[in-house]
Design an enzyme around this catalytic site. Structure first.
Site, PDB file in Angstrom:
ATOM      1  N   LYS A 212      26.283 -71.856 -53.807  1.00  0.00           N
ATOM      2  CA  LYS A 212      27.120 -72.181 -52.643  1.00  0.00           C
ATOM      3  C   LYS A 212      26.483 -73.294 -51.830  1.00  0.00           C
ATOM      4  O   LYS A 212      27.151 -74.255 -51.446  1.00  0.00           O
ATOM      5  CB  LYS A 212      27.255 -70.943 -51.765  1.00  0.00           C
ATOM      6  N   ASN A 213      25.161 -73.205 -51.634  1.00  0.00           N
ATOM      7  CA  ASN A 213      24.494 -74.163 -50.733  1.00  0.00           C
ATOM      8  C   ASN A 213      24.232 -75.511 -51.381  1.00  0.00           C
ATOM      9  O   ASN A 213      23.767 -76.434 -50.733  1.00  0.00           O
ATOM     10  CB  ASN A 213      23.210 -73.550 -50.181  1.00  0.00           C
TER      11      ASN A 213
ATOM     12  N   ASP B 230      16.856 -66.818 -46.807  1.00  0.00           N
ATOM     13  CA  ASP B 230      18.111 -66.246 -47.316  1.00  0.00           C
ATOM     14  C   ASP B 230      17.889 -65.042 -48.212  1.00  0.00           C
ATOM     15  O   ASP B 230      18.866 -64.398 -48.614  1.00  0.00           O
ATOM     16  CB  ASP B 230      18.917 -67.308 -48.085  1.00  0.00           C
TER      17      ASP B 230
ATOM     18  N   ARG C 277      29.384 -73.231 -40.473  1.00  0.00           N
ATOM     19  CA  ARG C 277      28.510 -74.212 -39.833  1.00  0.00           C
ATOM     20  C   ARG C 277      28.165 -75.360 -40.770  1.00  0.00           C
ATOM     21  O   ARG C 277      27.955 -76.492 -40.354  1.00  0.00           O
ATOM     22  CB  ARG C 277      27.250 -73.477 -39.407  1.00  0.00           C
TER      23      ARG C 277
ATOM     24  N   ILE D  15      11.860 -69.043 -39.945  1.00  0.00           N
ATOM     25  CA  ILE D  15      12.978 -69.995 -39.917  1.00  0.00           C
ATOM     26  C   ILE D  15      13.996 -69.598 -38.855  1.00  0.00           C
ATOM     27  O   ILE D  15      14.401 -70.408 -38.024  1.00  0.00           O
ATOM     28  CB  ILE D  15      13.664 -70.080 -41.304  1.00  0.00           C
TER      29      ILE D  15
ATOM     30  N   ARG E 138      31.953 -64.548 -48.300  1.00  0.00           N
ATOM     31  CA  ARG E 138      31.657 -65.960 -48.006  1.00  0.00           C
ATOM     32  C   ARG E 138      30.674 -66.525 -49.024  1.00  0.00           C
ATOM     33  O   ARG E 138      30.664 -67.715 -49.289  1.00  0.00           O
ATOM     34  CB  ARG E 138      31.027 -66.097 -46.615  1.00  0.00           C
TER      35      ARG E 138
ATOM     36  N   ARG F 275      21.543 -72.622 -33.992  1.00  0.00           N
ATOM     37  CA  ARG F 275      21.656 -73.546 -35.123  1.00  0.00           C
ATOM     38  C   ARG F 275      21.751 -74.985 -34.601  1.00  0.00           C
ATOM     39  O   ARG F 275      22.787 -75.608 -34.609  1.00  0.00           O
ATOM     40  CB  ARG F 275      22.867 -73.204 -35.977  1.00  0.00           C
TER      41      ARG F 275
ATOM     42  N   CYS G 172      25.748 -68.783 -34.039  1.00  0.00           N
ATOM     43  CA  CYS G 172      25.762 -68.124 -35.350  1.00  0.00           C
ATOM     44  C   CYS G 172      24.931 -66.849 -35.214  1.00  0.00           C
ATOM     45  O   CYS G 172      23.980 -66.798 -34.429  1.00  0.00           O
ATOM     46  CB  CYS G 172      25.163 -69.123 -36.330  1.00  0.00           C
TER      47      CYS G 172
END
Ligand code: EPZ
Length: 435
Positions: A22-23, A309, A92, A331, A401, A121, A116
């Protein structure tokens, strides 16, 4: 609104294939804005976030056709260069059209992404980098307006590190803008994530001249124009890690196929520290189940360190480890939404100031829990697979998502999980939170 019902305690077996990342897909689809030619993008996961990105590109004049895991695009017009709030607030990452638009059209108006659930962010690094290339940036009524000077963007030497280190999407935006700038750009403290490398590879396949992607120093030699592309995105390393951890926590010898083990070294190292062996082949990873596993200490940092993640997912595994584990979230210090829900299942977790302490328990029990963000939801699925009894996870649109048909794919390897309509809850409004 849908929910998942999971009967825990099932051993899983067989293999599960990883979807496209996805990213990677989100910024790579945005390069369709940078060429007048047609593009074909393959291995695209069928996800809500991808749907949102396609809608954003459509409002920007990109005509697209989506069949299965393939999307073809062609810019039909460039009348509109505004990415609207009602779409960017849902995801985002929509901010990643900023660099491509500015590079190709010389202007971009993109909604500030807003807040978020995983924390603040900011986009100051994106704007610092684009200003260094000569863009004039103004913020007005919740929108970023970026304009290139008359002569176009000019290459520059840019330090792109922030207080949390490198930024993935800031690196993407500046790299894209630099591709069509005059002269050479050097990005120092660039993000090294595999998804940044994938974007650079895609741009180079279109005629860009990018060197050093994957290292903290990326050099971009500007070119006049880009041709179209025919590009398949890399496998999703976060999804691969999620499935591996699901195998570990259910003591199941599952094989995760179609992945790139090199992208998961930090996760594999933590599993090794916990006493969970993983059989590694060039494109697959197999869990060698352990009856018990040890605690570990994890710090999330930019790639190649342990990815934020995967933080919620490893927290679920730590919940039933032997001993006390710690997680230091460097992070997104507030990114511990999974903790409260895991505690409803019997986990013993305390969270303060960006740190979590997880005291391992022998077992966790099923409960009704609520998904709150993409990766926290994945952690709840993992916990539900291991818990004694039934777990109901509400608001699973969060997980849709980022994980394609996850319940169908987990069922295929033996999980007792089903999607049910959860009529108790109103249908989700467009989410003001996004990741
Ligand atoms: C990407 O987001 C991923 N999203 C995120 O995945 C991931 O968590 C994140 O990188 C970190 O790995 C996509 O790739 C679409 P950052 P991004 O800019 O690029 C700070 C998921 O679950 N920062 O690398 O937006 C920021 O606050 C999502 O798939 C600034 O200070 O993240 C954070 O602390 C969630 N100023 C750190 O840098 C900026 O201008 C890293 O953020 C930008 C970021």
């Amino acid at each position: 609104m849908d929910a998942f019902l999971i009967q825990g305690g099932q051993r899983l077996s067989g293999s599960i294939a990883v979807s496209g990342a996805k990213n990677s897909a989100l910024p790579i689809l945005a390069v369709s804005l940078m060429t007048d030619s047609a593009c074909r993008f393959g291995n695209i996961p069928v996800l809500r976030d991808i749907q949102t990105q396609v809608k954003i590109l459509n409002t920007l004049g990109v005509e697209s056709h989506w069949t299965g895991h393939e999307i073809t695009t062609k810019v039909k017009d460039s009348y509109n260069s505004t990415a609207p709030y009602e779409l960017v607030k849902q995801m985002r990452a929509g901010v990643c059209v900023l660099g491509p638009l500015l590079a190709k059209r010389g202007e971009a108006i993109v909604s500030l992404p807003g807040g978020c659930v995983i924390g603040e962010r900011p986009i100051d690094l994106h704007l610092r980098g684009l200003e260094a290339l000569g863009a004039q940036i103004t913020l007005d009524q919740g929108y970023i307006s970026a304009k290139a000077p008359k002569g176009g963007l000019k290459g520059a030497e840019i330090y792109l590190g922030g207080k949390f280190g490198s930024s993935v999407l800031a690196t993407d935006n500046v790299m894209c803008a630099a591709v069509l700038a005059k002269g050479t750009t050097i990005i120092e403290c660039a993000a090294c994530e595999p998804e940044v490398v994938d974007l650079a590879r895609c741009l180079n396949s279109m005629g860009a001249k990018i060197e050093g992607a994957g290292s903290p120093r990326i050099v971009i030699h500007g070119v006049k124009r880009l041709r179209g592309c025919d590009y398949d995105v890399i496998p999703d390393r976060i999804e691969a890690a999620t499935f591996l951890i699901a195998g570990a926590i259910t003591r199941s010898p599952i094989t995760v196929t179609g992945c790139k083990p090199d992208h998961l070294m930090a996760v594999l190292d933590v599993l090794r520290q916990m006493g969970i062996r993983v059989e590694r082949k060039p494109t697959s990873l197999k869990i060698i189940p352990a009856d018990t596993w040890k605690c570990a200490d994890v710090v999330t940092l930019p790639h190649p360190s342990f990815p934020t993640d995967c933080q919620a997912q490893i927290m679920a595994l730590m919940s039933i480890a032997q001993g006390t584990s710690t997680i230091t979230e460097r992070i997104y210090p507030e990114r511990f939404m999974a903790a409260a829900e895991l505690k409803r299942m019997g986990a013993k977790i305390s969270v303060a100031n960006g740190n979590a302490v997880i005291q391992g328990v022998d077992k966790i029990g099923g409960a009704e829990v609520m998904a709150s963000d993409l990766r926290a939801s994945a952690a709840l699925v993992i916990a539900g697979l291991a818990a004694n009894g039934e777990t109901k996870i509400t608001r699973v649109y969060h997980i849709d998502r980022g994980y394609e048909r996850i319940e169908e794919r987990l069922r295929k390897i033996g999980a007792r999980i089903q999607r049910v309509a959860d009529s108790d809850l109103p249908a989700p409004q467009a989410q003001a939170v996004s990741t």
